[in-house]
Scaffold this motif. Structure first.
Motif, mmCIF file in Angstrom:
data_model
loop_
_atom_site.group_PDB
_atom_site.id
_atom_site.type_symbol
_atom_site.label_atom_id
_atom_site.label_comp_id
_atom_site.label_asym_id
_atom_site.label_seq_id
_atom_site.Cartn_x
_atom_site.Cartn_y
_atom_site.Cartn_z
ATOM 1 N N HIS A 114 -22.783 46.380 13.415
ATOM 2 C CA HIS A 114 -23.270 45.191 12.702
ATOM 3 C C HIS A 114 -24.495 45.555 11.850
ATOM 4 O O HIS A 114 -24.611 45.135 10.693
ATOM 5 C CB HIS A 114 -23.616 44.121 13.747
ATOM 6 C CG HIS A 114 -24.011 42.792 13.167
ATOM 7 N ND1 HIS A 114 -23.535 42.319 11.966
ATOM 8 C CD2 HIS A 114 -24.850 41.822 13.643
ATOM 9 C CE1 HIS A 114 -24.061 41.127 11.724
ATOM 10 N NE2 HIS A 114 -24.857 40.810 12.720
ATOM 11 N N LEU A 115 -25.387 46.366 12.414
ATOM 12 C CA LEU A 115 -26.567 46.812 11.645
ATOM 13 C C LEU A 115 -26.118 47.602 10.410
ATOM 14 O O LEU A 115 -26.598 47.374 9.299
ATOM 15 C CB LEU A 115 -27.465 47.725 12.492
ATOM 16 C CG LEU A 115 -28.250 47.144 13.663
ATOM 17 C CD1 LEU A 115 -29.080 48.238 14.323
ATOM 18 C CD2 LEU A 115 -29.168 46.012 13.214
ATOM 19 N N GLU A 116 -25.185 48.537 10.631
ATOM 20 C CA GLU A 116 -24.728 49.394 9.530
ATOM 21 C C GLU A 116 -24.115 48.553 8.402
ATOM 22 O O GLU A 116 -24.396 48.767 7.222
ATOM 23 C CB GLU A 116 -23.667 50.381 10.046
ATOM 24 C CG GLU A 116 -24.218 51.453 10.952
ATOM 25 C CD GLU A 116 -23.118 52.244 11.681
ATOM 26 O OE1 GLU A 116 -23.371 53.369 12.071
ATOM 27 O OE2 GLU A 116 -22.002 51.691 11.866
ATOM 28 N N MET A 144 -19.843 38.888 12.047
ATOM 29 C CA MET A 144 -19.966 38.562 10.620
ATOM 30 C C MET A 144 -19.331 39.585 9.673
ATOM 31 O O MET A 144 -19.803 39.747 8.548
ATOM 32 C CB MET A 144 -21.437 38.391 10.253
ATOM 33 C CG MET A 144 -22.109 37.255 10.992
ATOM 34 S SD MET A 144 -23.871 37.190 10.699
ATOM 35 C CE MET A 144 -23.930 36.339 9.142
ATOM 36 N N LYS A 145 -18.294 40.251 10.147
ATOM 37 C CA LYS A 145 -17.638 41.267 9.313
ATOM 38 C C LYS A 145 -17.143 40.604 8.025
ATOM 39 O O LYS A 145 -16.509 39.559 8.062
ATOM 40 C CB LYS A 145 -16.483 41.872 10.110
ATOM 41 C CG LYS A 145 -16.003 43.206 9.628
ATOM 42 C CD LYS A 145 -16.883 44.344 10.062
ATOM 43 C CE LYS A 145 -16.408 45.654 9.446
ATOM 44 N NZ LYS A 145 -17.383 46.717 9.541
ATOM 45 N N GLY A 146 -17.430 41.190 6.903
ATOM 46 C CA GLY A 146 -16.941 40.661 5.640
ATOM 47 C C GLY A 146 -17.846 39.598 5.022
ATOM 48 O O GLY A 146 -17.675 39.240 3.866
ATOM 49 N N PHE A 166 -20.776 47.909 23.914
ATOM 50 C CA PHE A 166 -21.717 46.923 23.358
ATOM 51 C C PHE A 166 -22.587 47.581 22.287
ATOM 52 O O PHE A 166 -22.728 47.075 21.170
ATOM 53 C CB PHE A 166 -22.600 46.366 24.489
ATOM 54 C CG PHE A 166 -23.753 45.540 23.989
ATOM 55 C CD1 PHE A 166 -23.606 44.183 23.764
ATOM 56 C CD2 PHE A 166 -24.992 46.127 23.727
ATOM 57 C CE1 PHE A 166 -24.664 43.423 23.282
ATOM 58 C CE2 PHE A 166 -26.050 45.375 23.239
ATOM 59 C CZ PHE A 166 -25.891 44.021 23.025
ATOM 60 N N GLN A 167 -23.164 48.709 22.640
ATOM 61 C CA GLN A 167 -24.099 49.368 21.722
ATOM 62 C C GLN A 167 -23.422 49.781 20.420
ATOM 63 O O GLN A 167 -23.973 49.612 19.334
ATOM 64 C CB GLN A 167 -24.714 50.585 22.418
ATOM 65 C CG GLN A 167 -25.624 51.381 21.508
ATOM 66 C CD GLN A 167 -26.542 52.304 22.275
ATOM 67 O OE1 GLN A 167 -27.603 51.894 22.726
ATOM 68 N NE2 GLN A 167 -26.150 53.538 22.417
ATOM 69 N N SER A 168 -22.198 50.277 20.550
ATOM 70 C CA SER A 168 -21.496 50.741 19.361
ATOM 71 C C SER A 168 -21.262 49.589 18.381
ATOM 72 O O SER A 168 -21.483 49.725 17.170
ATOM 73 C CB SER A 168 -20.169 51.381 19.792
ATOM 74 O OG SER A 168 -19.492 51.808 18.663
ATOM 75 N N VAL A 169 -20.831 48.439 18.897
ATOM 76 C CA VAL A 169 -20.562 47.292 18.026
ATOM 77 C C VAL A 169 -21.883 46.717 17.484
ATOM 78 O O VAL A 169 -21.974 46.337 16.312
ATOM 79 C CB VAL A 169 -19.746 46.215 18.790
ATOM 80 C CG1 VAL A 169 -19.637 44.943 17.986
ATOM 81 C CG2 VAL A 169 -18.363 46.757 19.105
ATOM 82 N N ALA A 170 -22.907 46.682 18.334
ATOM 83 C CA ALA A 170 -24.212 46.171 17.889
ATOM 84 C C ALA A 170 -24.720 47.003 16.713
ATOM 85 O O ALA A 170 -25.239 46.471 15.726
ATOM 86 C CB ALA A 170 -25.213 46.217 19.040
ATOM 87 N N ILE A 171 -24.526 48.318 16.784
ATOM 88 C CA ILE A 171 -25.006 49.188 15.696
ATOM 89 C C ILE A 171 -24.109 49.028 14.462
ATOM 90 O O ILE A 171 -24.577 49.059 13.335
ATOM 91 C CB ILE A 171 -25.087 50.670 16.140
ATOM 92 C CG1 ILE A 171 -26.013 50.805 17.359
ATOM 93 C CG2 ILE A 171 -25.598 51.546 15.005
ATOM 94 C CD1 ILE A 171 -26.126 52.206 17.927
#
Ligand code: KG4
Ligand code: ZN
Length: 591
Positions: A443-445, A383-385, A436-441
């Motif tokens: 999204h949170l950020e 959901m970037k943007g 995985f973890q880096s991208v998941a975070i």
């Protein structure tokens, strides 16, 4: 199968199958598991909300509470009520009215903008995100001192509460004092019982709760130095949302004990209890990360506690939400997940890598990720943007599955190293987990930065991260950095604003100058996260939520209390709303 090749018998079978599927219309997750999803999509058969089909769900695979998504079965609309005067409580910190200079200028040019209008927007069926204002107590339930209140005196200023949690697969019991001191706690995890099934089996969970609940109560009491339940001042229990048959074990136990020992009784909302944990400051041993990724012994510190109002990120096995917490019982959902919760995505990713199972997947992924390269595998940031505050982890989960398959395939073809038979070696798994973890975070950020900007205007400067996934050290570190980044950005914006006001000197923009003065006084963003063991389900959070309610003078009638697999947020009895407002208004500020 090409349509032309369908014989008469096959056609009859197909028609029968279609008819049966139309009759049953199983929930989307079941469709996915059985492969009927594509069939239903092709024939435009909408899945029903999952709760309607509890019978189809013998196990709850990893996303353990997604049958308890924030939307109630009848609430498929998001509403964003307007009234802004509801926001201002007597104890609320000063509200900052400045946006960036450009947004403020734009806003000012709109005449009579009295806050957002009530909007009802269709957000989908199966996993609708119910955003809007809600209260965890309907006025009908919200009775002042309904079953009595703990008695305190100058000699004995604190009261104690026994908290019981059985909403899913952890039997948690604790005795907590009203000043936040944990006197005794006991926890029985059912991880080993459900491991072989790949998800929580409700019947087994209920039996496991029933077999240990009494001994957990005894253990918590004896750790608190108490001989019997008669020595606590009140009893709190999770009554929803959760697995109904599991909730009932805790609820009936609590009701029985309250009745027997004539104690005030408090019904607790599981998600609210997670959020309120941010208000319980605790001594913790902080584990600090050193450069190589190893851990060193930390120093003993007390975790800060959140003051109302605060922004909360609730991330667990079944929920992923951003909320504004205005007071006990008063919340506003700014965003939720459109599909999978973060804990669920972690657990499923762990299963693909064959590390940990069920709710142990998240911690296993975190450990593995420490050894991996987060840039090794390219995965899309969800959901970037997008301008809303919702989450979506289904796409990342699928992209991750495809990445794992790709790596296994290339290993089979001998293009990459790896163990014989296409099995992933440890380093490859670690790289995948870290990516995985880096991208998941990220999204949170991404979502949180937006939410923080939005709630800054309402004077909020605290971000609380709660729920099981908040135990993740990488998430804590990155969100702490996000708070610092946002504080610096806000300072710059205020500077810009100040320069603009000075430029306009003589224009007499006193309101803007006053707003800047307020913004100047507000502190930097602070991150509040409970100690890891108090992030996942436990009895302390229930006892503490009950304490927060009791301190405002509320308790519940135990004879009337039932459990709620789903806890609808919007069934307020309007007649008594004023009364409730008045009672809650006084309870803000420091815990
Ligand atoms: O709050 P919780 O105990 O139960 C629910 O209310 O769902 O959260 C459990 C979830 C599981 O999905 C588990 O994998 C995840 O929290 N979790 C973690 C970590 N510890 C628990 N996820 C990532 N990293 C962790 N360290
Ligand atoms: Zn939970």
């Amino acid at each position: 199968m090409p349509v032309a090749a369908v014989s008469g018998r096959h056609f009859l079978l197909l028609t029968h199958a279609c008819f049966i599927v139309m009759l049953l219309r199983p929930p989307s997750s079941t469709l996915a598991r059985t492969g009927l999803g594509g069939f239903c999509v092709a024939f435009r058969i909408p899945p029903l909300p999952r709760a309607t089909h509890a019978a189809f769900l013998p196990t709850i695979p990893t996303g353990r509470r997604d049958i308890m998504s924030p939307s109630s079965p009848i609430s498929f609309f998001s509403s964003t009520p307007a009234s802004s005067n509801e926001e201002s409580s007597p104890r609320a910190p000063p509200t900052e009215h400045t946006g960036t200079s450009t947004t403020r200028r734009r806003k000012r040019s709109k005449s009579g903008a009295g806050g957002p209008k009530l909007s009802r927007e269709f957000v989908g069926i199966a996993k609708a995100t119910d955003t809007g204002r809600f209260r965890t107590y309907s006025a009908a339930q919200f009775k002042k001192g309904a079953s009595g209140l703990p008695v305190t005196s100058p000699e004995r200023p604190y009261f104690t509460v026994l908290g019981i949690e059985t909403s899913c697969d952890d039997t948690g019991v604790a005795v907590v004092r009203s000043d936040g001191v944990i006197l005794g706690e006991a926890l029985a995890s059912q991880y080993q019982i459900h491991e072989q099934w790949g998800g929580v089996v409700p019947g087994l969970a209920r039996d496991a709760h029933a077999s240990v609940i009494d001994s957990m109560v005894q253990e918590a009491l004896s750790k608190a130095g108490m001989a019997s339940v008669g020595e606590v001042d009140a009893i709190g229990v999770t009554v929803g949302p959760g697995l109904e048959i599991c909730l009932r074990v805790g609820c009936e136990t609590a009701k029985g004990l309250a009745e027997l020992h004539k104690k005030p009784f408090v019904a607790v909302h599981h998600l609210e209890a997670h959020c309120l944990m941010a208000r319980l400051g605790q001594p913790v041993v902080e584990v600090e990360e050193v450069e190589e990724g190893a851990q060193v012994e930390g120093k003993k510190v007390t975790s800060p506690s959140a003051c109302f109002p605060f922004l909360a990120l609730l991330v667990s096995g079944g929920h992923c939400m951003i909320l504004e917490c205005a007071n006990v019982g008063r919340y506003r959902v700014l965003g939720g997940t459109l599909d999978d919760a973060l804990g669920e995505a972690y657990d499923k990713a762990a299963r693909l890598l064959e590390v940990g199972s069920g709710a142990a997947g998240g911690p296993a992924m975190e450990l593995l990720a420490r050894e991996g390269d987060p840039t090794a595998v390219l995965l899309p940031v969800p959901m970037k943007g997008k301008k809303d505050l919702n989450f979506s982890y289904a796409g990342l989960k699928n992209a991750f599955r495809m990445a794992v398959t790709r790596v296994i395939e290339s290993q089979r073809k001998g293009e990459r190293g790896g163990e014989k038979g296409g099995k992933l070696d440890h380093q490859t798994k670690a790289d995948l987990a870290a990516s995985f973890q880096s991208v998941a975070i990220e999204h949170l950020e991404d979502r949180l930065e937006r939410a923080m900007k939005e709630s800054e205007g309402r004077g909020i400067r605290t971000l609380a991260v709660v729920g099981g996934v908040a135990a993740n050290h990488a998430i804590r570190t990155r969100l702490r950095a996000l708070c610092e980044k946002r504080s610096v950005a806000r300072m710059r914006e205020v500077e810009e604003e100040r320069a603009w006001v000075e430029e306009m000197e003589g224009d007499g923009d006193a309101a803007a100058a006053a707003a800047i003065a307020v913004a100047d006084k507000l502190p930097a963003w602070e991150l509040v996260v409970p100690p890891p063991r108090l992030c996942t389900d436990n009895g302390v959070m229930v006892a503490w939520a009950a304490i927060e309610k009791l301190r405002l003078g509320f308790s519940d009638v135990l004879q009337e209390q039932d459990v709620h697999a789903r806890w609808p947020f919007a069934n307020l009895d309007k007649r008594k709303e004023d009364e409730m407002e008045e009672l809650v208004e006084g309870g803000g500020g420091r815990p």
